[in-house]
Design a protein around this motif. Structure first.
Motif, mmCIF file in Angstrom:
data_model
loop_
_atom_site.group_PDB
_atom_site.id
_atom_site.type_symbol
_atom_site.label_atom_id
_atom_site.label_comp_id
_atom_site.label_asym_id
_atom_site.label_seq_id
_atom_site.Cartn_x
_atom_site.Cartn_y
_atom_site.Cartn_z
ATOM 1 N N THR A 2 39.597 45.293 52.609
ATOM 2 C CA THR A 2 40.115 43.963 52.855
ATOM 3 C C THR A 2 41.626 43.952 52.658
ATOM 4 O OG1 THR A 2 38.063 43.013 52.050
ATOM 5 C CG2 THR A 2 39.958 41.552 52.147
ATOM 6 N N THR A 4 45.082 42.498 51.523
ATOM 7 C CA THR A 4 45.496 41.589 50.458
ATOM 8 C C THR A 4 46.978 41.301 50.608
ATOM 9 O OG1 THR A 4 46.007 43.336 48.850
ATOM 10 C CG2 THR A 4 43.751 42.459 48.845
ATOM 11 N N ASP A 104 40.760 31.977 47.309
ATOM 12 C CA ASP A 104 41.553 33.120 47.756
ATOM 13 C C ASP A 104 42.446 33.706 46.659
ATOM 14 O OD1 ASP A 104 42.948 30.750 47.925
ATOM 15 O OD2 ASP A 104 43.709 31.089 49.944
ATOM 16 N N PRO A 106 42.210 36.103 43.391
ATOM 17 C CA PRO A 106 41.245 37.094 42.907
ATOM 18 C C PRO A 106 40.716 36.770 41.510
ATOM 19 C CG PRO A 106 43.467 37.992 42.788
ATOM 20 C CD PRO A 106 43.567 36.663 43.480
ATOM 21 N N TYR A 132 45.754 38.966 46.235
ATOM 22 C CA TYR A 132 45.541 37.658 46.862
ATOM 23 C C TYR A 132 44.978 37.861 48.265
ATOM 24 C CZ TYR A 132 48.151 35.966 42.917
ATOM 25 O OH TYR A 132 48.551 35.696 41.633
ATOM 26 N N THR A 133 44.041 37.021 48.660
ATOM 27 C CA THR A 133 43.375 37.212 49.950
ATOM 28 C C THR A 133 43.890 36.283 51.034
ATOM 29 O OG1 THR A 133 41.554 35.779 49.269
ATOM 30 C CG2 THR A 133 41.283 38.149 48.886
ATOM 31 N N SER A 134 44.916 35.501 50.737
ATOM 32 C CA SER A 134 45.564 34.696 51.774
ATOM 33 C C SER A 134 47.053 34.606 51.474
ATOM 34 C CB SER A 134 44.960 33.288 51.842
ATOM 35 O OG SER A 134 45.429 32.492 50.774
#
Length: 161
Positions: A2, A4, A104, A106, A132-134
């Motif tokens: 994914t 990040t 979003d 973690p 961080y995913t966004s």
């Protein structure tokens, strides 16, 4: 894997590396800067060693609803007066992990801190927060960290560290 988004912030400080280190390694130092802008840090415990932990509260001012947000920092690398790495987790007041406040953000974030001397009694803090995913969550955290490091700069420059 994914993708990040990482927070990456550098702040030059008008104080020596020892003062910057004190801002990270003492409860008094952490309370002085943890929390952006009008947020405060009413409680901080720190055991800065590999395997040690910090437990901190960040208090929101009334205009942001008040209340404390707790976190733990589990130290994975400590090179005195030079480098710190830790795993950041949201927690309760006893240090028990809690879900992050946004999807979003973690549940566990790997954070890196590097302190370098610049000469003439000045130092530099460089921080990276991973996971961080966004971009929106990263940007919000970056703004908060920049405001925290502004407070740290004031603390160190005031000879408090």
């Amino acid at each position: 894997m994914t993708d990040t988004f990482d927070v990456d912030v550098t702040r030059d400080l008008d104080g020596p590396v020892e003062a910057a280190w004190a801002a990270w390694s003492t409860p008094e130092g952490l309370r002085a800067w943890w929390g952006p802008g009008p947020f405060t840090c009413p409680a901080a415990e720190v055991d800065l060693r590999v395997g040690g932990r910090a437990l901190l509260a960040m208090r929101a001012p009334a205009e942001y609803g008040g209340g404390d947000q707790w976190s733990t920092w589990d130290f994975t690398l400590v090179e005195p007066v030079r480098r710190i790495e830790y795993t950041y987790r949201f927690s309760d007041a006893d240090g028990v992990p809690q879900a992050p406040p946004m999807d979003d953000v973690p549940a566990e974030g790997h954070h890196e801190v590097e302190i370098t001397g610049l000469g003439d009694g000045r130092s530099r803090i460089h921080m990276v927060e991973h996971g961080y995913t966004s971009a929106a969550a990263r940007d919000m955290s970056q703004q908060g960290l920049e405001a925290c490091l502004d407070k740290m700069a004031g603390y160190v420059a005031g000879g408090q560290g």
